[in-house]
Design an enzyme around this catalytic site. Structure first.
Site, mmCIF file in Angstrom:
data_model
loop_
_atom_site.group_PDB
_atom_site.id
_atom_site.type_symbol
_atom_site.label_atom_id
_atom_site.label_comp_id
_atom_site.label_asym_id
_atom_site.label_seq_id
_atom_site.Cartn_x
_atom_site.Cartn_y
_atom_site.Cartn_z
ATOM 1 N N PRO A 21 -33.163 127.156 7.918
ATOM 2 C CA PRO A 21 -34.368 127.431 8.704
ATOM 3 C C PRO A 21 -34.298 126.829 10.105
ATOM 4 C CG PRO A 21 -34.967 126.794 6.477
ATOM 5 C CD PRO A 21 -33.500 126.506 6.628
ATOM 6 N N TYR A 22 -33.760 125.631 10.218
ATOM 7 C CA TYR A 22 -33.642 124.992 11.526
ATOM 8 C C TYR A 22 -32.730 125.794 12.445
ATOM 9 C CZ TYR A 22 -32.368 121.571 15.086
ATOM 10 O OH TYR A 22 -32.125 120.947 16.292
ATOM 11 N N ILE A 23 -31.573 126.190 11.945
ATOM 12 C CA ILE A 23 -30.630 126.951 12.761
ATOM 13 C C ILE A 23 -31.252 128.280 13.177
ATOM 14 C CG2 ILE A 23 -28.398 128.113 12.762
ATOM 15 C CD1 ILE A 23 -28.225 125.059 12.969
ATOM 16 N N SER A 68 -34.376 128.921 13.538
ATOM 17 C CA SER A 68 -35.447 128.663 14.507
ATOM 18 C C SER A 68 -34.894 128.439 15.908
ATOM 19 C CB SER A 68 -36.276 127.449 14.064
ATOM 20 O OG SER A 68 -35.602 126.220 14.274
ATOM 21 N N LYS A 69 -33.762 127.781 16.009
ATOM 22 C CA LYS A 69 -33.209 127.496 17.332
ATOM 23 C C LYS A 69 -32.546 128.727 17.944
ATOM 24 C CE LYS A 69 -34.660 123.308 17.578
ATOM 25 N NZ LYS A 69 -35.705 122.944 18.567
#
Length: 251
Positions: free
Chosen positions: A154-156, A158-159
């Site tokens: 999810p973090y990747i 999002s970025k």
């Protein structure tokens, strides 16, 4: 004093890269409008800046709530009548887990903070900047906007989305005086990085030693890139993500 009397808004200002940027902009004469979820840390930062002769105000801000972000921009307009620079720094890493073990709660939290938060911020910042002839926006993306990384899906994602927002807004507003860029930090010594490694000092050290630079970066090194992108020195730079990663992507 490159930013003397410029009105600068920073989200996620209470710690790490946001705090470093706030202190640097203050040293260069900016009028700061700071937002963060942690009220105590934010108010302490404002007190420190004022004690050193700087100009700063703070408002508790949860970037997942559009009303909070709008209120922070309105604070800039009510205090100073304009907005010149915005550094959208607020973000979270989320829970580390294999792709198939991720859950909707973690996904929603990360995407709402890192993507919706930047989206809402840019929307209201751009509206404010158009009223006064333009400005510069810098989003905090990540080296993760350029590559994948295990256990942080999810973090990747999002970025990568932050870079998409950055490039799209850059194209839409460049001829109306607004430049939109991003910084893409890699391994930086911040509280977030501490959480990512979860106290596994050996794994962190091993990873850091494998970086081409042989070390991690500092929040102040990211701040230098933010100052450049926000300044007239970057007048022909828009729609880009500036890597500050010690050579990680270049390997």
């Amino acid at each position: 004093m490159e930013f003397k009397d410029k009105v600068v808004l920073i989200t996620g200002a209470s710690s790490g890269m946001g705090r470093s940027a706030a202190q640097a902009f203050a040293r260069q004469g900016a009028k700061l409008v700071l937002g963060a979820r942690r009220r105590a840390e934010g108010e302490t930062l404002v007190e420190q800046i004022r004690a050193q002769g700087g100009n700063a105000v703070f408002a508790p801000t949860d970037v997942t709530r559009e009303a909070d972000v709008d209120a922070l921009v309105q604070l800039a307009l009510s205090h100073h009548g304009r907005l010149d620079v915005a550094y959208n720094n607020a973000g979270i890493e989320g829970r580390s887990a294999e792709f198939a073990e991720q859950d909707s709660d973690n996904y929603d939290l990360v995407m709402n903070t890192n993507v919706r938060g930047v989206f809402w911020a840019m929307k209201h910042e751009i509206r404010a900047m158009l009223q006064s002839g333009g400005g510069a926006i810098v989003n905090n993306a990540s080296v993760g906007s350029e590559v994948g990384f295990p256990n942080l899906a999810p973090y990747i994602a999002s970025k990568h989305a932050v870079m998409g927002l950055t490039r799209t807004a850059a194209l839409e507003y460049v001829q109306r005086g607004i430049r939109v860029n991003a910084v893409n930090p890699g391994m930086i010594d911040t509280p977030m990085q501490d959480r990512v490694w979860g106290g596994d000092a050996q794994a962190r050290t091993t990873f850091t030693q494998q970086l081409p630079a042989g070390r991690s970066g500092s929040a102040d090194e990211v701040t230098e890139a933010v100052l450049f992108l926000a300044s007239p020195r970057a007048s022909f730079v828009t729609g880009t993500g500036l890597l500050i990663d010690g050579g990680y992507v270049a390997r």
